[in-house]
Design a protein around this motif. Structure first.
Motif, PDB file in Angstrom:
ATOM      1  N   GLU A  91      52.752 -41.207 -65.486  1.00 38.50           N
ATOM      2  CA  GLU A  91      52.910 -40.965 -67.130  1.00 38.50           C
ATOM      3  C   GLU A  91      51.310 -41.433 -67.460  1.00 38.50           C
ATOM      4  O   GLU A  91      51.004 -41.152 -68.464  1.00 38.50           O
ATOM      5  CB  GLU A  91      53.994 -42.069 -67.666  1.00 38.50           C
ATOM      6  CG  GLU A  91      53.933 -43.384 -67.201  1.00 38.50           C
ATOM      7  CD  GLU A  91      54.242 -43.759 -65.949  1.00 38.50           C
ATOM      8  OE1 GLU A  91      53.964 -44.938 -65.467  1.00 38.50           O
ATOM      9  OE2 GLU A  91      54.959 -42.993 -65.173  1.00 38.50           O
ATOM     10  N   GLN A  94      49.479 -38.505 -68.285  1.00 33.21           N
ATOM     11  CA  GLN A  94      49.994 -37.986 -69.582  1.00 33.21           C
ATOM     12  C   GLN A  94      49.204 -38.866 -70.864  1.00 33.21           C
ATOM     13  O   GLN A  94      49.256 -37.927 -71.618  1.00 33.21           O
ATOM     14  CB  GLN A  94      51.463 -37.778 -69.597  1.00 33.21           C
ATOM     15  CG  GLN A  94      52.126 -37.060 -68.513  1.00 33.21           C
ATOM     16  CD  GLN A  94      53.476 -37.113 -68.459  1.00 33.21           C
ATOM     17  OE1 GLN A  94      54.157 -38.441 -68.573  1.00 33.21           O
ATOM     18  NE2 GLN A  94      54.230 -35.938 -68.227  1.00 33.21           N
ATOM     19  N   ARG A  97      43.060 -39.234 -72.238  1.00 29.62           N
ATOM     20  CA  ARG A  97      42.431 -39.003 -73.638  1.00 29.62           C
ATOM     21  C   ARG A  97      41.010 -38.799 -73.393  1.00 29.62           C
ATOM     22  O   ARG A  97      40.399 -38.965 -72.593  1.00 29.62           O
ATOM     23  CB  ARG A  97      42.794 -39.936 -74.752  1.00 29.62           C
ATOM     24  CG  ARG A  97      42.323 -41.367 -74.543  1.00 29.62           C
ATOM     25  CD  ARG A  97      42.921 -42.177 -75.668  1.00 29.62           C
ATOM     26  NE  ARG A  97      42.244 -43.471 -75.498  1.00 29.62           N
ATOM     27  CZ  ARG A  97      42.619 -44.285 -74.462  1.00 29.62           C
ATOM     28  NH1 ARG A  97      43.596 -44.200 -73.617  1.00 29.62           N
ATOM     29  NH2 ARG A  97      42.104 -45.724 -74.443  1.00 29.62           N
ATOM     30  N   GLU A 116      49.397 -29.116 -63.322  1.00 27.13           N
ATOM     31  CA  GLU A 116      50.035 -29.256 -64.680  1.00 27.13           C
ATOM     32  C   GLU A 116      49.561 -30.508 -65.250  1.00 27.13           C
ATOM     33  O   GLU A 116      48.922 -30.376 -66.402  1.00 27.13           O
ATOM     34  CB  GLU A 116      51.703 -29.329 -64.498  1.00 27.13           C
ATOM     35  CG  GLU A 116      52.130 -27.912 -64.144  1.00 27.13           C
ATOM     36  CD  GLU A 116      53.562 -27.897 -63.896  1.00 27.13           C
ATOM     37  OE1 GLU A 116      54.168 -28.808 -64.587  1.00 27.13           O
ATOM     38  OE2 GLU A 116      54.150 -27.015 -63.270  1.00 27.13           O
ATOM     39  N   ARG A 117      49.672 -31.450 -64.718  1.00 23.34           N
ATOM     40  CA  ARG A 117      49.405 -32.986 -65.335  1.00 23.34           C
ATOM     41  C   ARG A 117      47.581 -32.803 -65.459  1.00 23.34           C
ATOM     42  O   ARG A 117      46.967 -33.438 -66.425  1.00 23.34           O
ATOM     43  CB  ARG A 117      49.392 -34.015 -64.437  1.00 23.34           C
ATOM     44  CG  ARG A 117      51.019 -34.198 -64.767  1.00 23.34           C
ATOM     45  CD  ARG A 117      51.674 -35.387 -63.650  1.00 23.34           C
ATOM     46  NE  ARG A 117      52.924 -35.803 -64.078  1.00 23.34           N
ATOM     47  CZ  ARG A 117      53.904 -35.314 -63.674  1.00 23.34           C
ATOM     48  NH1 ARG A 117      53.694 -34.290 -62.567  1.00 23.34           N
ATOM     49  NH2 ARG A 117      55.053 -35.707 -63.691  1.00 23.34           N
ATOM     50  N   HIS A 119      46.031 -30.151 -65.935  1.00 24.28           N
ATOM     51  CA  HIS A 119      45.613 -29.453 -67.257  1.00 24.28           C
ATOM     52  C   HIS A 119      45.804 -29.937 -68.355  1.00 24.28           C
ATOM     53  O   HIS A 119      44.974 -29.898 -69.222  1.00 24.28           O
ATOM     54  CB  HIS A 119      46.599 -28.105 -66.957  1.00 24.28           C
ATOM     55  CG  HIS A 119      46.319 -26.915 -67.929  1.00 24.28           C
ATOM     56  ND1 HIS A 119      47.075 -27.061 -69.156  1.00 24.28           N
ATOM     57  CD2 HIS A 119      45.271 -26.209 -68.171  1.00 24.28           C
ATOM     58  CE1 HIS A 119      46.754 -26.053 -69.839  1.00 24.28           C
ATOM     59  NE2 HIS A 119      45.643 -25.537 -69.271  1.00 24.28           N
ATOM     60  N   ASP A 120      46.974 -30.737 -68.493  1.00 21.14           N
ATOM     61  CA  ASP A 120      47.144 -31.364 -69.682  1.00 21.14           C
ATOM     62  C   ASP A 120      46.080 -32.349 -70.063  1.00 21.14           C
ATOM     63  O   ASP A 120      45.932 -32.507 -71.212  1.00 21.14           O
ATOM     64  CB  ASP A 120      48.468 -32.086 -69.572  1.00 21.14           C
ATOM     65  CG  ASP A 120      49.816 -31.022 -69.619  1.00 21.14           C
ATOM     66  OD1 ASP A 120      49.356 -29.565 -69.884  1.00 21.14           O
ATOM     67  OD2 ASP A 120      50.804 -31.340 -69.256  1.00 21.14           O
ATOM     68  N   ALA A 121      45.513 -33.170 -69.059  1.00 23.43           N
ATOM     69  CA  ALA A 121      44.736 -34.235 -69.159  1.00 23.43           C
ATOM     70  C   ALA A 121      43.472 -33.580 -69.861  1.00 23.43           C
ATOM     71  O   ALA A 121      42.532 -34.036 -70.715  1.00 23.43           O
ATOM     72  CB  ALA A 121      44.520 -34.846 -68.148  1.00 23.43           C
ATOM     73  N   ARG A 122      43.006 -32.233 -69.256  1.00 25.11           N
ATOM     74  CA  ARG A 122      41.689 -31.597 -69.509  1.00 25.11           C
ATOM     75  C   ARG A 122      41.914 -31.358 -71.112  1.00 25.11           C
ATOM     76  O   ARG A 122      40.886 -31.371 -71.762  1.00 25.11           O
ATOM     77  CB  ARG A 122      41.615 -30.554 -68.697  1.00 25.11           C
ATOM     78  CG  ARG A 122      40.284 -29.979 -69.052  1.00 25.11           C
ATOM     79  CD  ARG A 122      39.642 -28.714 -68.392  1.00 25.11           C
ATOM     80  NE  ARG A 122      38.627 -28.090 -68.735  1.00 25.11           N
ATOM     81  CZ  ARG A 122      37.341 -27.971 -68.263  1.00 25.11           C
ATOM     82  NH1 ARG A 122      37.290 -28.535 -67.174  1.00 25.11           N
ATOM     83  NH2 ARG A 122      36.660 -27.164 -68.753  1.00 25.11           N
ATOM     84  N   ARG A 123      43.055 -30.770 -71.255  1.00 20.43           N
ATOM     85  CA  ARG A 123      43.313 -30.191 -72.537  1.00 20.43           C
ATOM     86  C   ARG A 123      43.318 -31.404 -73.739  1.00 20.43           C
ATOM     87  O   ARG A 123      42.627 -31.134 -74.888  1.00 20.43           O
ATOM     88  CB  ARG A 123      44.586 -29.532 -72.701  1.00 20.43           C
ATOM     89  CG  ARG A 123      44.793 -28.530 -73.976  1.00 20.43           C
ATOM     90  CD  ARG A 123      46.394 -27.890 -74.123  1.00 20.43           C
ATOM     91  NE  ARG A 123      47.240 -28.792 -74.180  1.00 20.43           N
ATOM     92  CZ  ARG A 123      48.341 -29.127 -73.436  1.00 20.43           C
ATOM     93  NH1 ARG A 123      48.499 -28.157 -72.397  1.00 20.43           N
ATOM     94  NH2 ARG A 123      49.278 -29.932 -73.720  1.00 20.43           N
ATOM     95  N   THR A 124      43.540 -32.471 -73.489  1.00 21.70           N
ATOM     96  CA  THR A 124      43.567 -33.679 -74.440  1.00 21.70           C
ATOM     97  C   THR A 124      42.082 -34.158 -74.428  1.00 21.70           C
ATOM     98  O   THR A 124      41.901 -35.440 -75.193  1.00 21.70           O
ATOM     99  CB  THR A 124      44.588 -34.827 -74.094  1.00 21.70           C
ATOM    100  OG1 THR A 124      44.462 -35.309 -72.954  1.00 21.70           O
ATOM    101  CG2 THR A 124      45.949 -34.198 -74.247  1.00 21.70           C
TER     102      THR A 124
END
Length: 194
Positions: A91, A94, A97, A116-117, A119-124
Motif C-alpha cells: 500500500e 500506492q 507521489r 501495475e503498482r 505504473h500507478d506510481a509513475r502516473r502519480t
C-alpha cells in the motif's frame, strides 16, 4: 561483501563500459533520492525482497550524510508482528507521489501486480528506477534502468547491487555544497588563490 572487496571488484572491472553504466545508474539513484528519509521506496518480487541492498543503502546514507538515500523496504506480505520499519506493505507504493522514488530490484521478471503498482506510481509522479536482469516491461516504465543480465554482465546480480550501493554513497562529481559554491564564486570574482 565489504568495501575492500567492492574496491577490488572495481579494479578488476577497470574502466569497462559496464562499470561506467553501473556508476551512472548509482548517480541517478543518488540524484533521485528525496531530501528526507522515507521517500526512497525499494521493492523486489514476492520471492526475493532486496533486504541486503536496502541495508547497504541505509549504511551509505549514514556514511555519506544523504538522508534521502535511506530506503523504505516495501514488502509483499509483512508479518503484523514485525518491527515497524519491516511492516511496510505494498500500500506504500500506492501512496507514492511526486518527489518520491520507487526503486524496483528484481533478478527475475516483475510479476503483473508489481508492474501495475509501478505504473500507478509513475502516473502519480514518482520517479521509477529499475535494476533487473533485462525486463523490457519494467524497463519501459522506468525513468532509469540498469540491466544485470545473467551470462552477459561480468558480475552476479548480488555483486552488482554492492557496486551500485557503494557508488550511490559517493559524492557526485561537479556538485558543490554551499562552501564549494562560495569558493567557486570567490575564485570567479577575485581569481584563484596563488
Amino acid at each position: 561483501m565489504d568495501s575492500d572487496e567492492v574496491t577490488a571488484l572495481r579494479v578488476l572491472l577497470g574502466s569497462s563500459s559496464w562499470l561506467q553504466r553501473a556508476q551512472s545508474f548509482a548517480r541517478a539513484l543518488r540524484g533521485a533520492a528525496p531530501r528526507t528519509p522515507g521517500g526512497l521506496l525499494i521493492v523486489g518480487t514476492p520471492d526475493d525482497e532486496p533486504w541486503h541492498l536496502a541495508a547497504h543503502l541505509d549504511q551509505e546514507s549514514r556514511l555519506a550524510r544523504v538522508p534521502g538515500l535511506a530506503p523504505t523496504l516495501v514488502r509483499w506480505a509483512p508479518p503484523p508482528d514485525a518491527p515497524p520499519h519491516l511492516r511496510i506493505g505494498l500500500e506504500r507504493i500506492q501512496a507514492a507521489r511526486r518527489g518520491e522514488t520507487l526503486f524496483v530490484v528484481s533478478a527475475e521478471a516483475a510479476p503483473p501486480p508489481l508492474l501495475e503498482r509501478v505504473h500507478d506510481a509513475r502516473r502519480t509522479g514518482a520517479t521509477i528506477l529499475a535494476m533487473d536482469a533485462g525486463d523490457p516491461d519494467l524497463d519501459e516504465m522506468a525513468h532509469e534502468s540498469f540491466e544485470v543480465a545473467p551470462g552477459v554482465a561480468p558480475v552476479s546480480f548480488d555483486a552488482a547491487q554492492h557496486l551500485v550501493s557503494a557508488a550511490a554513497g559517493e559524492p557526485v562529481p561537479g556538485r558543490f555544497g554551499l562552501r564549494g559554491r562560495l569558493a567557486k564564486l570567490l575564485d570567479t570574482v577575485t581569481g584563484p588563490a596563488g
